[in-house]
Design an enzyme around this catalytic site. Structure first.
Site, PDB file in Angstrom:
ATOM      1  N   GLN A   5       0.850  -1.198   0.000  1.00 34.29           N
ATOM      2  CA  GLN A   5       0.000   0.000   0.000  1.00 34.29           C
ATOM      3  C   GLN A   5       0.886   1.248   0.000  1.00 34.29           C
ATOM      4  O   GLN A   5       1.128   1.851   1.044  1.00 34.29           O
ATOM      5  CB  GLN A   5      -0.892  -0.026   1.248  1.00 34.29           C
ATOM      6  CG  GLN A   5      -1.857   1.106   1.343  1.00 34.29           C
ATOM      7  CD  GLN A   5      -3.110   0.852   0.549  1.00 34.29           C
ATOM      8  OE1 GLN A   5      -3.618  -0.236   0.513  1.00 34.29           O
ATOM      9  NE2 GLN A   5      -3.626   1.884  -0.067  1.00 34.29           N
ATOM     10  N   PHE A   6       1.366   1.644  -1.181  1.00 31.44           N
ATOM     11  CA  PHE A   6       2.269   2.794  -1.257  1.00 31.44           C
ATOM     12  C   PHE A   6       1.607   4.087  -0.802  1.00 31.44           C
ATOM     13  O   PHE A   6       2.280   5.014  -0.349  1.00 31.44           O
ATOM     14  CB  PHE A   6       2.848   2.951  -2.673  1.00 31.44           C
ATOM     15  CG  PHE A   6       1.896   3.501  -3.685  1.00 31.44           C
ATOM     16  CD1 PHE A   6       1.835   4.865  -3.927  1.00 31.44           C
ATOM     17  CD2 PHE A   6       1.060   2.661  -4.412  1.00 31.44           C
ATOM     18  CE1 PHE A   6       0.965   5.384  -4.867  1.00 31.44           C
ATOM     19  CE2 PHE A   6       0.187   3.157  -5.353  1.00 31.44           C
ATOM     20  CZ  PHE A   6       0.141   4.530  -5.581  1.00 31.44           C
ATOM     21  N   THR A   7       0.286   4.164  -0.849  1.00 29.38           N
ATOM     22  CA  THR A   7      -0.400   5.400  -0.476  1.00 29.38           C
ATOM     23  C   THR A   7      -0.317   5.705   1.020  1.00 29.38           C
ATOM     24  O   THR A   7      -0.659   6.811   1.437  1.00 29.38           O
ATOM     25  CB  THR A   7      -1.872   5.374  -0.920  1.00 29.38           C
ATOM     26  OG1 THR A   7      -2.531   4.276  -0.300  1.00 29.38           O
ATOM     27  CG2 THR A   7      -1.990   5.261  -2.436  1.00 29.38           C
TER      28      THR A   7
END
Length: 150
Positions: free
Chosen positions: A78-80
């Site tokens: 989950q890069f966000t």
């Protein structure tokens, strides 16, 4: 590394209409990675997650870990989680590690959790458009950043 941990009654990940991961009682872990992350972060965070006492005992007190209940886990990249939102209204993801750094760290994290938990960890697919479904139990949601250990 930053994680959002959700205690779930059930959770699943679907990619292009195909369910690739599915668990009942356990944890859904969203994992964000930055360039500075290393094996030290993996080791610390994995141990913390599998031993985190967020499941109820016989007295309805959160006193049991994933290990204690023999629960399952899904780890989703989950890069966000590393979005910078200070300026403007469009989040910047410049702090998130690029795939050449993030993928090996993500894979190493999953393997470490498997070792610490003693069972297979289910995952999403790095970089895929995933549909994550969960029934948050409690709700219990915890955020941990390996850079804030103290």
């Amino acid at each position: 590394m930053k994680v959002v941990i959700q205690r779930v009654s059930k959770a699943s990940v679907t990619i292009e209409g195909h369910k690739v991961a599915s668990i009942n009682k356990g944890l859904l872990v969203l994992l964000g990675i930055v360039n500075e992350d290393a094996q030290e972060d993996i080791d610390w965070l994995s141990k913390k997650i599998v031993n985190l006492r967020v499941f109820e005992d016989e007295n309805e007190v959160m006193n049991k870990s994933l290990l204690d209940i023999e629960g399952d886990i899904i780890v989703v990249s989950q890069f966000t989680l590393h979005a910078a939102t200070k300026k403007g209204n469009r989040p910047s993801y410049i702090k998130a590690a690029k795939p050449d750094i993030a993928i090996p760290l993500y894979e190493a994290f999953v393997k470490k959790v498997e070792t610490d938990l003693g069972k297979t960890v289910q995952t999403g697919e790095f970089g895929a458009d995933m549909k994550v479904e969960l029934l948050n139990d409690g709700p219990v949601t915890i955020i941990i950043d390996s850079k804030n250990k103290i």
